[in-house]
Design a protein around this motif. Sequence first.
Motif, short mmCIF file in Angstrom:
data_model
loop_
_atom_site.label_atom_id
_atom_site.label_comp_id
_atom_site.label_asym_id
_atom_site.label_seq_id
_atom_site.Cartn_x
_atom_site.Cartn_y
_atom_site.Cartn_z
N GLU A 4 0.82 -1.21 0.00
CA GLU A 4 0.00 0.00 0.00
C GLU A 4 0.86 1.26 0.00
OE1 GLU A 4 -3.65 0.39 2.53
OE2 GLU A 4 -2.47 1.98 3.45
N LYS A 5 0.45 2.22 -0.84
CA LYS A 5 1.10 3.53 -0.91
C LYS A 5 0.03 4.61 -0.72
CE LYS A 5 2.29 5.02 -4.94
NZ LYS A 5 2.97 5.17 -6.24
N GLU A 6 0.11 5.30 0.39
CA GLU A 6 -0.92 6.30 0.70
C GLU A 6 -0.66 7.60 -0.08
OE1 GLU A 6 -3.07 8.46 4.54
OE2 GLU A 6 -1.47 6.99 4.84
N VAL A 7 -1.71 8.11 -0.68
CA VAL A 7 -1.61 9.39 -1.41
C VAL A 7 -2.67 10.33 -0.85
CG1 VAL A 7 -0.71 8.36 -3.52
CG2 VAL A 7 -3.18 8.57 -3.22
N LYS A 8 -2.43 11.62 -1.03
CA LYS A 8 -3.35 12.64 -0.58
C LYS A 8 -4.17 13.16 -1.76
CE LYS A 8 -1.84 12.58 3.67
NZ LYS A 8 -2.69 12.10 4.78
N ALA A 9 -5.47 13.18 -1.61
CA ALA A 9 -6.36 13.74 -2.64
C ALA A 9 -6.83 15.10 -2.18
CB ALA A 9 -7.54 12.81 -2.87
N PRO A 10 -6.87 16.08 -3.07
CA PRO A 10 -7.31 17.43 -2.68
C PRO A 10 -8.73 17.44 -2.14
CG PRO A 10 -6.27 17.44 -4.85
CD PRO A 10 -6.46 16.01 -4.47
N ASN A 11 -9.00 18.45 -1.33
CA ASN A 11 -10.34 18.63 -0.77
C ASN A 11 -11.34 18.91 -1.89
OD1 ASN A 11 -12.67 20.03 0.45
ND2 ASN A 11 -11.47 19.82 2.33
N GLY A 12 -12.44 18.17 -1.89
CA GLY A 12 -13.43 18.29 -2.95
C GLY A 12 -14.19 19.61 -2.93
N ILE A 13 -14.42 20.16 -1.75
CA ILE A 13 -15.15 21.43 -1.65
C ILE A 13 -14.38 22.54 -2.36
CG2 ILE A 13 -16.15 23.12 -0.08
CD1 ILE A 13 -17.50 20.41 0.01
N MET A 14 -13.07 22.57 -2.17
CA MET A 14 -12.24 23.59 -2.82
C MET A 14 -12.30 23.43 -4.34
SD MET A 14 -8.12 24.09 -2.49
CE MET A 14 -7.85 22.50 -3.30
N PHE A 15 -12.30 22.18 -4.81
CA PHE A 15 -12.33 21.96 -6.25
C PHE A 15 -13.69 22.30 -6.85
CE2 PHE A 15 -8.19 20.23 -6.59
CZ PHE A 15 -7.92 20.15 -7.94
N ILE A 16 -14.75 22.21 -6.09
CA ILE A 16 -16.07 22.63 -6.60
C ILE A 16 -16.04 24.13 -6.92
CG2 ILE A 16 -18.47 23.02 -5.93
CD1 ILE A 16 -18.43 20.39 -4.45
N VAL A 17 -15.46 24.91 -6.00
CA VAL A 17 -15.35 26.35 -6.21
C VAL A 17 -14.48 26.64 -7.44
CG1 VAL A 17 -14.58 28.52 -5.22
CG2 VAL A 17 -15.70 26.81 -3.77
N VAL A 18 -13.36 25.94 -7.55
CA VAL A 18 -12.44 26.16 -8.67
C VAL A 18 -13.11 25.80 -9.99
CG1 VAL A 18 -10.27 25.40 -9.72
CG2 VAL A 18 -10.37 25.84 -7.25
N LEU A 19 -13.79 24.67 -10.04
CA LEU A 19 -14.42 24.24 -11.29
C LEU A 19 -15.58 25.16 -11.68
CD1 LEU A 19 -14.43 20.33 -11.02
CD2 LEU A 19 -13.04 21.77 -12.51
N LEU A 20 -16.31 25.63 -10.68
CA LEU A 20 -17.39 26.58 -10.99
C LEU A 20 -16.81 27.85 -11.60
CD1 LEU A 20 -19.77 26.24 -7.91
CD2 LEU A 20 -20.25 25.59 -10.27
N ALA A 21 -15.70 28.32 -11.03
CA ALA A 21 -15.06 29.52 -11.57
C ALA A 21 -14.57 29.28 -12.99
CB ALA A 21 -13.92 29.94 -10.66
N ILE A 22 -13.96 28.11 -13.22
CA ILE A 22 -13.47 27.78 -14.56
C ILE A 22 -14.63 27.66 -15.55
CG2 ILE A 22 -12.31 26.00 -15.94
CD1 ILE A 22 -10.53 25.43 -13.54
N GLN A 23 -15.71 27.03 -15.09
CA GLN A 23 -16.87 26.85 -15.96
C GLN A 23 -17.45 28.22 -16.39
OE1 GLN A 23 -18.07 23.21 -15.96
NE2 GLN A 23 -18.51 23.94 -18.02
N ILE A 24 -17.55 29.13 -15.43
CA ILE A 24 -18.07 30.47 -15.74
C ILE A 24 -17.12 31.20 -16.70
CG2 ILE A 24 -18.60 32.72 -14.75
CD1 ILE A 24 -19.51 31.24 -12.21
N ALA A 25 -15.82 31.05 -16.45
CA ALA A 25 -14.83 31.72 -17.31
C ALA A 25 -14.89 31.19 -18.73
CB ALA A 25 -13.43 31.53 -16.72
N THR A 26 -15.05 29.87 -18.90
CA THR A 26 -15.11 29.29 -20.25
C THR A 26 -16.35 29.76 -21.00
OG1 THR A 26 -16.17 27.30 -19.35
CG2 THR A 26 -13.77 27.26 -19.62
#
Length: 288
Positions: A4-26
Motif C-alpha cells: 500500500e502507498k498512501e496518497v493525498k487527494a485534494p479537498n473536494g469542496i475547494m475543487f467545486i469552487v475552482v471548477l465553478l469559476a473555470i466553468q463560468i470563465a469558459t
Amino acid sequence: MFTEKEVKAPNGIMFIVVLLAIQIATIAVFINGAKNGEIGQAILGIVLAIVAFICWFGFFMVNPKEARVLQLFGKYVGTVHDSGLRWANPFYTKARVSMRVRNFESGKLKVNEKNGNPIEIAAVIVWEVTDTAEAIFQVDDYEDFVSIQSESALRNLATSYPYDNHEEHEISLRSDPIEISEALKQEVQERLDKAGVRVIEARISHLAYAPEIANAMLRRQQAMAIIAARQKVVEGAVGMVEMALNSLSERDIVELDSERKAAMVSNLLVVLCSDEAAQPVVNTGSLY
C-alpha cells in the motif's frame, strides 16, 4: 508483490469552487469570441468547457474507516484514506475498500478429530483489512478469500487435536479453549497474510460430537468421570486408613495382629468407599 502507498487527494469542496469559476470563465470566453467573431476564441471556450465538464467526474466520497484504491489504466497509483469529499484525476478508477472490523462465522463443519471421531465444529473470525493494495491485487475477492481460508484452517485445526484430553497434559479442543483459540488465530493469520488482512480474534463458537456417536461418547465421558471420582475416593480412603492405623499404634490403644489389621483395613475401606451409609454391627463379645 503489491504494498500500500498512501496518497493525498485534494479537498473536494475547494475543487467545486475552482471548477465553478473555470466553468463560468469558459462560458464567458465562448460568448465573447462568438460575439466578436473570433472563431479561435470560441473554439477555445468550447474545449475548456469540455475539459471542465470531464473534471466534474473526478469527485468521490471517502467514508470514515474506508479507503479508495486509485488506478490509472491498470496501474496502481495509491490509496486515499482521508475521509470526506475528495477530488482526483477523473480517469482514475476508485475501488472502495472497507477498513472496518468485521466478523466471519463459519457454518458447522463435520470433520474427524485427531483420534478419528467425527465432530461438529464452527468458529468466529474477527478481522480487518490492513493493506488495501494486497487486498485488491493479490486475490480476486478478499472477502471470499477470508471465508474459504478460515474454514480450511478450522478443518486443519480440528484434525490436529483430540476432542477431549484422555491423556494427561494433552491439549484438546474442549478442555483448552485459550490455547485452541490462539492456535486457530495463528493458522488463519498465516493463510491471510498474502491478502493484507489481520486477524484480531479467532475462537470456537460450536463444538460437539457428531449426532451418530454423541450418545456413545456421552456414556464414555460419564464412565470416565465415574472412574476418576472413584480413584480420588480410594486414594483418600487409603490415606485415612493409614492415618487410623498409625494413630492406634502411636497411642498404644490396642494391639492388632496382621489378621485383625487386614480385617480392620477391609472394614474401613468398605465404610469409606461405599456409595451408601454403612450399617454398623456392635460386637458385645470378647475380641478373641
